[in-house]
Design a protein around this motif. Structure first.
Motif, mmCIF file in Angstrom:
data_model
loop_
_atom_site.group_PDB
_atom_site.id
_atom_site.type_symbol
_atom_site.label_atom_id
_atom_site.label_comp_id
_atom_site.label_asym_id
_atom_site.label_seq_id
_atom_site.Cartn_x
_atom_site.Cartn_y
_atom_site.Cartn_z
ATOM 1 N N ARG A 179 0.850 -1.191 0.000
ATOM 2 C CA ARG A 179 0.000 0.000 0.000
ATOM 3 C C ARG A 179 0.890 1.247 0.000
ATOM 4 N NH1 ARG A 179 -5.489 -0.338 0.791
ATOM 5 N NH2 ARG A 179 -6.327 -2.326 1.583
ATOM 6 N N VAL A 180 0.598 2.196 -0.894
ATOM 7 C CA VAL A 180 1.401 3.409 -1.017
ATOM 8 C C VAL A 180 0.485 4.604 -1.251
ATOM 9 C CG1 VAL A 180 3.396 2.177 -2.000
ATOM 10 C CG2 VAL A 180 1.637 3.106 -3.525
ATOM 11 N N ASP A 181 1.078 5.782 -1.148
ATOM 12 C CA ASP A 181 0.383 7.018 -1.530
ATOM 13 C C ASP A 181 0.549 7.181 -3.037
ATOM 14 O OD1 ASP A 181 -0.586 9.537 -2.003
ATOM 15 O OD2 ASP A 181 0.950 10.585 -0.838
ATOM 16 N N PRO A 182 -0.504 7.041 -3.839
ATOM 17 C CA PRO A 182 -0.328 7.092 -5.292
ATOM 18 C C PRO A 182 0.162 8.441 -5.799
ATOM 19 C CG PRO A 182 -2.662 7.145 -4.728
ATOM 20 C CD PRO A 182 -1.914 6.837 -3.461
ATOM 21 N N ALA A 183 -0.183 9.519 -5.075
ATOM 22 C CA ALA A 183 0.237 10.847 -5.513
ATOM 23 C C ALA A 183 1.750 11.006 -5.465
ATOM 24 C CB ALA A 183 -0.428 11.922 -4.653
ATOM 25 N N ALA A 184 2.407 10.225 -4.625
ATOM 26 C CA ALA A 184 3.862 10.299 -4.529
ATOM 27 C C ALA A 184 4.533 9.628 -5.719
ATOM 28 C CB ALA A 184 4.332 9.646 -3.231
ATOM 29 N N MET A 185 3.793 8.822 -6.468
ATOM 30 C CA MET A 185 4.373 8.091 -7.589
ATOM 31 C C MET A 185 3.896 8.583 -8.953
ATOM 32 S SD MET A 185 4.292 4.177 -6.075
ATOM 33 C CE MET A 185 5.486 3.603 -7.293
ATOM 34 N N VAL A 186 2.807 9.360 -8.970
ATOM 35 C CA VAL A 186 2.253 9.862 -10.232
ATOM 36 C C VAL A 186 2.101 11.371 -10.133
ATOM 37 C CG1 VAL A 186 0.386 9.686 -11.920
ATOM 38 C CG2 VAL A 186 0.977 7.704 -10.512
ATOM 39 N N PRO A 187 3.025 12.139 -10.686
ATOM 40 C CA PRO A 187 2.901 13.597 -10.660
ATOM 41 C C PRO A 187 1.614 14.038 -11.364
ATOM 42 C CG PRO A 187 5.070 12.922 -11.442
ATOM 43 C CD PRO A 187 4.238 11.689 -11.392
#
Length: 364
Positions: free
Chosen positions: A107-115
């Protein structure tokens, strides 16, 4: 000359099986087009994702990793499954489906991986093992391996009919007649049609159209962007060479077997869904294409002898996962068609779940 095995279809399925059989049999590859891999194989935006296809396909995908890496056709990519708040149950089910499988999912923060990810896309599940597949190189490798083992490839050889007499098949094709002891149906979207032409009951393998577009966007996708897939299954996109982006609406439109082409509505839907996920501007649609993905009724592949016809071997229904599972599928297929022992990589896989006999009681 009578061949030991005639394989109808020289796409990734037929080519991989011919390569796996090797010099253990006299193999004939019959390809309807002027060059192999024209339809599904040549149009794939393939990646190796252990979760793609679901838990029933995952053992085949995972068992294929070693062979694909040794072939040098995988490049790191990673996959990010994203969702909105109302996708929480789907995300939980996704994680539960692969619990204990050995597939790493974080589980991750998607905003941290997709500008530029738009607000609302708050769910992120990262699958770090996902990788690009060089489909052209893999397919060429299979064909070269098969040829070096003595396989004969005949193109422009669409199968018109096949009749079994005296333990051998008489196969009529556009390139002339051939004879073989075993007839393998690796015809992809045409698999049911080939079965009917051989007097075998069809399984219900249906082709579906999948659309892909190449975009130029502003900003250009970061080179380290992972494959981004909506956990609800409505789109995916991934970076490509030259700062381009490949995007699909994840469509599955029922189709007759054909030379598929992208339709304007599907392209528009893809862009609309993309613009609903990120704040990037689409500057141009540079390419668009479509291919056919063929599924059995239960969406699992079909490997094995037809219950209603000895000497007729199904090797079809690989959906969109046929390329990423091709090494394991070919190992299983080669063992089954030759009556041998499966390779170590697939020895722990329950092959019975993919047998065509599972459809014997289904209404036609």
């Amino acid at each position: 000359m009578t061949y030991d095995i005639a394989i109808v279809g020289a796409g990734i399925a037929g080519a991989s099986l011919a390569a796996a059989v090797g010099d253990g049999a006299r193999v004939l590859l019959l390809e309807a087009e002027s060059h192999p891999g024209y339809h599904a194989t040549g149009r794939s935006a393939a990646f190796w994702s252990e979760t793609y296809g679901g838990p029933g396909v995952q053992p085949l995908t995972s068992a294929s990793e070693r062979a694909l890496r040794e072939a040098g056709v995988l490049d790191p990519l990673g996959e990010l499954h994203i969702g909105r708040a109302d996708d929480a149950a789907a995300a939980d089910a996704f994680l539960a489906a692969f619990a204990g499988s050995g597939v790493r999912l974080d589980r991750v923060d998607p905003a941290a991986m997709v500008p530029g990810l738009l607000p609302g896309w708050t769910i992120g599940i990262h699958e770090p093992s996902c990788a690009y597949i060089d489909v052209g190189a893999l397919h060429a490798r299979y064909l070269a391996t098969a040829r070096s083992a003595g396989a004969t490839l005949v193109v422009d050889a669409a199968m018109r009919s096949a009749v079994r007499r005296g333990g051998s098949w008489r196969i009529e094709t556009a390139a002339g007649p051939f004879a073989a002891d075993v007839l393998v149906n690796a015809a992809g979207a045409w698999a049911d049609e080939v079965a009917v032409r051989a007097g075998v009951a069809p399984i219900g393998i249906r082709p579906f159209r999948r659309t892909v577009v190449q975009l130029r966007s502003d900003p250009a996708p970061p080179a380290r962007l992972p494959l981004v897939a909506d956990i609800a299954g409505s789109f995916y996109f991934k970076p490509e060479a030259g700062g381009r982006l490949w995007l699909s609406p994840s469509d599955e439109t029922p189709s007759d077997p054909c030379d598929a082409a992208a339709e304007e509505l599907d392209v528009a839907i893809a862009i609309d869904r993309f613009e609903g996920a990120v704040d990037w501007r689409v500057d141009a649609v540079e390419r668009r294409w479509a291919g056919l993905r063929s599924f059995a009724p239960d969406r699992l592949p079909v490997y094995g002898v037809a219950p209603d016809m000895p000497g007729f071997f199904w090797f079809a229904g690989q959906g969109g996962f046929g390329i990423q599972t091709s090494p394991a599928a070919a190992m299983i297929g080669a063992a089954l068609v030759q009556g041998g022992t499966p390779a170590d990589e697939v020895s722990g896989i329950d092959v019975a779940r993919y047998a065509p006999a599972r459809f014997a009681s289904m209404p036609r």
